[in-house]
Design a protein around this motif. Structure first.
Motif, PDB file in Angstrom:
ATOM      1  N   LEU A 171       0.977  -1.310   0.055  1.00 34.45           N
ATOM      2  CA  LEU A 171      -0.064   0.063  -0.034  1.00 34.45           C
ATOM      3  C   LEU A 171       0.882   1.339   0.076  1.00 34.45           C
ATOM      4  O   LEU A 171       0.573   2.328  -0.650  1.00 34.45           O
ATOM      5  CB  LEU A 171      -0.913  -0.123   1.065  1.00 34.45           C
ATOM      6  CG  LEU A 171      -2.087   0.981   1.119  1.00 34.45           C
ATOM      7  CD1 LEU A 171      -3.131   1.095   0.041  1.00 34.45           C
ATOM      8  CD2 LEU A 171      -2.671   0.940   2.668  1.00 34.45           C
ATOM      9  N   ALA A 172       2.082   1.194   0.922  1.00 30.39           N
ATOM     10  CA  ALA A 172       2.853   2.307   0.910  1.00 30.39           C
ATOM     11  C   ALA A 172       3.589   2.538  -0.524  1.00 30.39           C
ATOM     12  O   ALA A 172       3.657   3.627  -1.101  1.00 30.39           O
ATOM     13  CB  ALA A 172       4.113   2.203   1.724  1.00 30.39           C
ATOM     14  N   GLY A 194       1.154   4.163  -2.774  1.00 35.38           N
ATOM     15  CA  GLY A 194       1.164   5.719  -2.499  1.00 35.38           C
ATOM     16  C   GLY A 194       1.929   6.461  -3.228  1.00 35.38           C
ATOM     17  O   GLY A 194       2.140   7.570  -3.749  1.00 35.38           O
ATOM     18  N   VAL A 245       1.762   6.670  -7.059  1.00 30.72           N
ATOM     19  CA  VAL A 245       0.811   7.589  -7.537  1.00 30.72           C
ATOM     20  C   VAL A 245       1.601   9.023  -7.466  1.00 30.72           C
ATOM     21  O   VAL A 245       1.709   9.870  -8.632  1.00 30.72           O
ATOM     22  CB  VAL A 245      -0.455   7.851  -6.491  1.00 30.72           C
ATOM     23  CG1 VAL A 245      -1.207   9.152  -6.799  1.00 30.72           C
ATOM     24  CG2 VAL A 245      -1.281   6.538  -6.630  1.00 30.72           C
ATOM     25  N   VAL A 246       2.539   9.299  -6.519  1.00 28.86           N
ATOM     26  CA  VAL A 246       3.164  10.630  -6.296  1.00 28.86           C
ATOM     27  C   VAL A 246       4.245  10.561  -7.576  1.00 28.86           C
ATOM     28  O   VAL A 246       4.472  11.695  -8.290  1.00 28.86           O
ATOM     29  CB  VAL A 246       3.982  10.623  -5.101  1.00 28.86           C
ATOM     30  CG1 VAL A 246       5.110  11.913  -5.051  1.00 28.86           C
ATOM     31  CG2 VAL A 246       2.952  10.818  -3.815  1.00 28.86           C
ATOM     32  N   SER A 304       3.582  -0.221  -6.512  1.00 28.65           N
ATOM     33  CA  SER A 304       4.113   0.765  -6.922  1.00 28.65           C
ATOM     34  C   SER A 304       3.656   1.053  -8.667  1.00 28.65           C
ATOM     35  O   SER A 304       3.294   2.091  -9.195  1.00 28.65           O
ATOM     36  CB  SER A 304       5.620   0.927  -6.923  1.00 28.65           C
ATOM     37  OG  SER A 304       6.272  -0.069  -7.451  1.00 28.65           O
ATOM     38  N   GLY A 360       0.449   2.158  -9.192  1.00 27.98           N
ATOM     39  CA  GLY A 360       0.346   3.570  -8.322  1.00 27.98           C
ATOM     40  C   GLY A 360       0.822   4.717  -9.568  1.00 27.98           C
ATOM     41  O   GLY A 360       0.165   5.368  -9.665  1.00 27.98           O
ATOM     42  N   GLY A 418      -1.291   7.443 -11.036  1.00 23.08           N
ATOM     43  CA  GLY A 418      -0.863   8.880 -11.051  1.00 23.08           C
ATOM     44  C   GLY A 418      -0.667   9.567 -12.286  1.00 23.08           C
ATOM     45  O   GLY A 418      -0.989  10.750 -12.491  1.00 23.08           O
TER      46      GLY A 418
END
Length: 322
Positions: free
Chosen positions: A7-8, A11, A14-15, A219, A222, A226
Motif C-alpha cells: 500500500l505504501a 502511494g 501515485v506521487v 508502485s 500507482g 498517478g
C-alpha cells in the motif's frame, strides 16, 4: 509479502506518476522509518523496484517523441559506471552499524538536496517561456557526463537522485529543453542507472527480493493511476506535499526530535497554504470576469450579435418603406 508495504508502494507510485520524481526520495525513507528495514536493504530493494517501475513512464515518453536520445547516451556514459562506484564506496566503508549510519546520513543529505532541487525547479518553471515548441540544443558532453557520474554515485549510495537531482541539473545545463523533453529524457536515462545500481547491490547480497516485490505490487499500478490523475491534480499542491514529506523524512533520518519535526512540518504546511491563497487571489484579481452569455449560447453556438444585426436590418427596411 507485507500488504501494508504494498500500500505504501501504491502511494509512492501515485506521487511518481503525478510529479515525475520522488520514487527513491520517498520509498527508501518509508522503508527505513516506518518498517524498520536496514538502510542498505531498503536502498537496494527500492532500486530494484525502480528499475521495473521507471520503464513504464519512459516507454510513454519514447512513443510520444519527448526523449533526447543524445542526452540519454551522454548521461548514461557517466551514470552507469558511477552507480557501481557508489555501491563499492558503501561496501568499502565496512559492515555493521557504521555503514548503516553513513547510509542514513547520506540519505538525509540527498533528501534535502532533492527539496532544494524541487524548489528551484518550481521557481524556474514558473518563469520559463511556456511555448511548447522544440528548439535545437547544443550537447555539452563533458558537463553532461559529469552530471551523470554525480547522479550515479548518489543513486548507488542512497537510491535518491535519479529524478529529483538530475532533472534539476539538466534544466540548468539545458534551459531550452521543453518540460516534456526534460522529464522524458530523465526517465529514460534513469532506467539503466537504477538497474546498474540495483545490480551492484544484488552482487553484494544486499537485495531483498521480498521487499522489492512488495514495493512493486503497489508502485506499478500507482504509477499508472498517478499518470492518469496528473492532468487534473494541481501540480503546485502535489509539489508542496512532496517537499513537506521530504523535509520530514530528512529530519527524522538526522535523528531530529519528533516535536521539532512536527513543528517544522506544521510551519511548512502553513507557509504552503498562505502562498497558495495569495497566488490564487492575485490571479483572481488580474483576470477580468468573462461577459455573461445567454442560457444555452455555449451549447448552440448562437451569437447574440446576430439578433442585434437582424433587429437593425428590420428597422432599416421599415424606415425605407415609409
Amino acid at each position: 509479502m507485507d500488504p501494508v508495504m504494498a500500500l505504501a508502494g501504491l502511494g509512492v507510485g501515485v506521487v511518481v506518476g503525478l510529479t515525475g520524481m520522488g520514487g527513491g526520495a520517498l520509498m527508501t525513507p518509508i522503508l527505513v522509518l516506518f518498517f524498520g528495514i536496514p538502510p542498505l536493504a531498503a536502498v537496494s530493494s527500492d532500486l530494484a523496484a525502480s528499475a521495473v517501475m521507471k520503464p513504464f513512464g519512459g516507454w510513454v515518453h519514447a512513443r510520444r517523441g519527448t526523449v533526447n536520445w543524445a542526452l540519454v547516451r551522454w548521461l548514461c556514459l557517466g551514470s552507469v559506471p558511477a552507480a557501481f562506484t557508489g555501491v563499492l564506496i558503501m561496501r568499502a566503508l565496512g559492515d555493521g552499524e557504521s555503514v548503516q549510519d553513513v547510509v542514513r546520513v547520506a540519505l538525509g543529505v540527498a533528501l534535502m538536496l532533492a527539496v532544494v532541487g524541487l524548489l528551484i525547479k518550481a521557481y524556474t518553471g514558473r518563469n520559463r517561456n511556456k511555448q511548447d515548441v522544440a528548439e535545437e540544443i547544443t550537447i555539452r558532453p563533458v558537463p553532461t557526463v559529469l552530471l551523470g557520474a554525480l547522479g550515479g554515485v548518489v543513486v548507488g549510495m542512497t537510491s535518491v537522485g535519479s529524478g529529483s537531482l538530475i532533472i534539476v541539473i539538466l534544466l540548468a545545463l539545458y534551459p531550452m529543453l521543453r518540460p516534456n523533453d526534460l522529464v522524458g529524457t530523465d526517465l529514460v536515462q534513469a532506467i539503466p542507472l537504477v538497474a546498474a545500481a540495483a545490480l551492484g547491490h544484488a552482487i553484494f547480497g544486499d537485495l531483498k527480493l521480498d521487499l522489492a516485490a512488495a514495493v512493486l505490487v503497489g508502485s506499478v499500478p500507482g504509477v499508472l493511476i498517478g499518470a492518469r490523475l496528473s492532468s487534473r491534480a494541481p501540480a503546485g499542491v502535489v509539489r508542496a506535499a512532496l517537499v513537506i514529506v521530504l523535509i520530514a523524512s530528512a529530519l527524522k533520518l538526522f535523528e531530529v526530535p519528533t516535536a521539532v519535526v512536527g513543528a517544522v512540518v506544521a510551519a511548512a504546511t502553513v507557509a504552503a497554504v498562505v502562498i497558495a491563497i495569495r497566488r490564487r487571489s492575485t490571479v483572481s484579481a488580474g483576470v477580468p470576469a468573462p461577459p455573461a452569455e445567454p442560457v444555452g449560447a455555449a451549447l448552440t453556438g448562437w451569437d447574440q450579435s446576430q439578433d442585434r444585426r437582424t433587429e437593425d436590418e428590420t428597422d432599416a427596411k421599415g424606415a425605407q418603406s415609409q
